[in-house]
Motif scaffolding. Sequence first.
Motif, short mmCIF file in Angstrom:
data_model
loop_
_atom_site.label_atom_id
_atom_site.label_comp_id
_atom_site.label_asym_id
_atom_site.label_seq_id
_atom_site.Cartn_x
_atom_site.Cartn_y
_atom_site.Cartn_z
N ILE A 118 0.84 -1.20 0.00
CA ILE A 118 0.00 0.00 0.00
C ILE A 118 0.88 1.25 0.00
O ILE A 118 0.57 2.24 -0.65
CB ILE A 118 -0.95 -0.02 1.22
N GLY A 119 1.98 1.18 0.71
CA GLY A 119 2.86 2.35 0.79
C GLY A 119 3.71 2.54 -0.45
O GLY A 119 4.25 3.62 -0.68
N MET A 120 3.80 1.47 -1.26
CA MET A 120 4.72 1.51 -2.39
C MET A 120 4.45 2.59 -3.45
O MET A 120 5.40 3.23 -3.89
CB MET A 120 4.76 0.14 -3.08
N ALA A 141 3.58 5.63 -3.71
CA ALA A 141 4.21 6.93 -3.52
C ALA A 141 5.72 6.85 -3.72
O ALA A 141 6.32 7.67 -4.40
CB ALA A 141 3.88 7.48 -2.13
N LEU A 142 6.32 5.82 -3.13
CA LEU A 142 7.78 5.68 -3.23
C LEU A 142 8.21 5.39 -4.67
O LEU A 142 9.17 5.97 -5.17
CB LEU A 142 8.25 4.56 -2.29
N TRP A 186 6.55 6.11 -7.41
CA TRP A 186 6.30 7.33 -8.19
C TRP A 186 7.46 8.30 -8.03
O TRP A 186 7.99 8.83 -9.01
CB TRP A 186 5.01 7.98 -7.69
N GLN A 187 7.85 8.48 -6.78
CA GLN A 187 8.91 9.43 -6.48
C GLN A 187 10.23 9.01 -7.14
O GLN A 187 10.92 9.83 -7.73
CB GLN A 187 9.09 9.52 -4.96
N ILE A 207 10.69 6.78 -9.73
CA ILE A 207 10.63 6.70 -11.20
C ILE A 207 10.58 8.07 -11.84
O ILE A 207 11.26 8.34 -12.82
CB ILE A 207 9.42 5.87 -11.66
N PHE A 208 9.79 8.98 -11.27
CA PHE A 208 9.59 10.25 -11.96
C PHE A 208 10.43 11.39 -11.40
O PHE A 208 10.38 12.49 -11.90
CB PHE A 208 8.10 10.64 -11.95
N PHE A 209 11.18 11.12 -10.36
CA PHE A 209 12.04 12.18 -9.85
C PHE A 209 13.51 11.79 -9.90
O PHE A 209 14.31 12.43 -10.58
CB PHE A 209 11.64 12.56 -8.43
N TYR A 210 13.89 10.72 -9.22
CA TYR A 210 15.31 10.39 -9.11
C TYR A 210 15.87 9.80 -10.40
O TYR A 210 16.95 10.18 -10.83
CB TYR A 210 15.55 9.48 -7.91
N ILE A 211 15.10 8.89 -11.02
CA ILE A 211 15.61 8.31 -12.27
C ILE A 211 15.74 9.38 -13.37
O ILE A 211 16.77 9.45 -14.02
CB ILE A 211 14.74 7.10 -12.71
N PRO A 212 14.73 10.25 -13.55
CA PRO A 212 14.91 11.30 -14.57
C PRO A 212 16.12 12.19 -14.31
O PRO A 212 16.82 12.57 -15.25
CB PRO A 212 13.62 12.10 -14.49
N LEU A 213 16.39 12.51 -13.05
CA LEU A 213 17.57 13.35 -12.77
C LEU A 213 18.84 12.62 -13.17
O LEU A 213 19.75 13.19 -13.76
CB LEU A 213 17.62 13.74 -11.29
N MET A 257 -1.79 8.69 -2.68
CA MET A 257 -0.50 8.05 -2.44
C MET A 257 0.06 8.48 -1.09
O MET A 257 0.68 7.68 -0.37
CB MET A 257 0.48 8.41 -3.56
N ALA A 264 -1.77 6.55 1.63
CA ALA A 264 -1.30 5.16 1.63
C ALA A 264 0.07 5.06 2.27
O ALA A 264 0.36 4.13 3.03
CB ALA A 264 -1.27 4.63 0.19
N PHE A 311 1.36 2.88 5.57
CA PHE A 311 2.58 2.08 5.61
C PHE A 311 3.47 2.54 6.76
O PHE A 311 4.01 1.74 7.53
CB PHE A 311 3.30 2.22 4.27
N GLY A 332 14.70 17.05 -16.43
CA GLY A 332 14.91 15.63 -16.18
C GLY A 332 13.74 14.81 -16.66
O GLY A 332 13.89 13.83 -17.40
#
Lengths: 283, 259
Positions: free
Chosen positions: A17-19, A21-22, A24-25, A27-33, B80, B83, B87, B115
């Motif tokens: 359930i917590g996944m 957000a993490l 998303w963050q 894939i779309f923030f750290y990987i693009p940078l 999110m 959620a 967690f 980016g």
Amino acid sequence: MKNRLQSLFADRSAIFIGMPALVWQVIFFYIPLFFMFYLSFNDSIDQGYYTISNYSSLFKSSYIPVIFRSLLLALFTSLSCLIIGYPLAYFLSFIAGRAKIFYLFLLILPFWTNFLLHIYAWFYVLERGGFLNRILLWTGLIPEPIKFLNSTAAVMLVMVYCYLPFMTLPIYSILEKFDRRLIEASKDLGATSWQTFTKIVVPLILPGIQSGLFLVFVPAFGEFAIPALLGGDRNMYVGNVIVQYILGTDTMSLGAAFTVAVSIILLLFILFFAFIIKKVIKD
Amino acid sequence: MKSALYRILISTAVFLTYLFLYLPIIILIIYSFNSAAFPAAWQKFSLHWYQELWYDRDLWDAFYNSIIVAISATFLSLTMGIALMYFHMNSARIKRWIMLFYGNLIVPEIFLAVGLLTFLSFFSVPLGIPTLIIGHALLGLGYVVPIVYARFSELDYRLTEASLDLGASFSQTFIKITLPLLVPSLIAAGLLVFIISFDDFILSFFCAGSTAQTLSLYIFGMIRSGASPVINALSTLLLIVSSLLVMLFCWLNVKTKIF
């Protein structure tokens, strides 16, 4: 107790359930940078061919003055905001009294409205037939209208205008918690107003100033819309160059290299800033 | 005597500052009621530009796009975020993961946009409303997680313990105890994300592509190509809406740790 209870009742599926957000963050923030970094070593046209020519062509090109100009603009904006914002924050926390909520409201409102509209509003002031020229002509200070738009001065003015709340609010939130008895104590013990200000007030509100400087300097350095709309074609800033490269055809890698180089310079500058502030505290 | 002088000095400075902040806006609003378009001087009161605003199809299309993107981004980031808090309540070791979300506030938006665009275009993802929603939800997470987490940390853990002691399951406790306590911060964060997404320019400029138009992009284009007082009429209306939202936000009185 807390841990025991948790291990008793903990929902093992909670991690799923917590996944989102993490994920998303990342894939779309750290990987693009990271991706931007990777792309900056790619050949502009032939992707997958590694090269550092993007960086070397940056050094050869005339973009060093652009970076320098942006640094100066960001520095000017943050210092001006500090000079205007401090009395404002002081007023809000110590003088405004019951009308405070009203003044705060007026200060927060621009943050909640599209800032393009604020830029647009300045056209009505700075245009050839605008408010400022009319006033100046009416008072007879100038014989004919001055061209204010498309100049560095217009950019500087509107930058300060747009970023002022970002400096004032952090200082205000520190001043709110400020114990006024400290000032009285300092004066009782024979310090002058200036001494009290530099030795007592400034060190205590320094965290607010620091976060204000950060909140203004960093976005001001990469600002794109204000120079693009008010600065004319001659004066390029970092934001404009990034947009030009990234959205241009076949120059995306070059743009990525420029962005990476610029963010490193920004980082170094911030570290330098932090170092100076630390030095000031020690003295 | 001397302090009275200081007071007068500071009050004057503040008056001038507010004049600086609001003079352009006041002029903008006044000219929205002028019958002639700007550079012309004031002619007579008219609602002509409001009428034209009402019939401006392109502008309303852009407006609806902005609303769709803002609502989706707010919904996604709030869901999110909630959620993630569930967690967090289950697992004690999440604190350093929460730190991941502070990056959105530190990195200048233009770098983030660059980016994201290089990433999306490498995988040839077509740009449009969906990519805008992705980007804005990401921006939103950067506000939702810190705000809601700050509120979560202030909650009295004994309430959770009591609920668990009395036989409620973890999910029951979260839905019936924790979530209602988080509501003010959720509303505040939601409002903030909505307005940030709605007013966003930089990220939209990069990630919208050539087909999708948001209100910010539309305004930018209009200012560039010579705006008509329709924008003034729009600004006046938007200012009224924002004022109401700010009042709502102040009324909630949530300690947002943004400033």
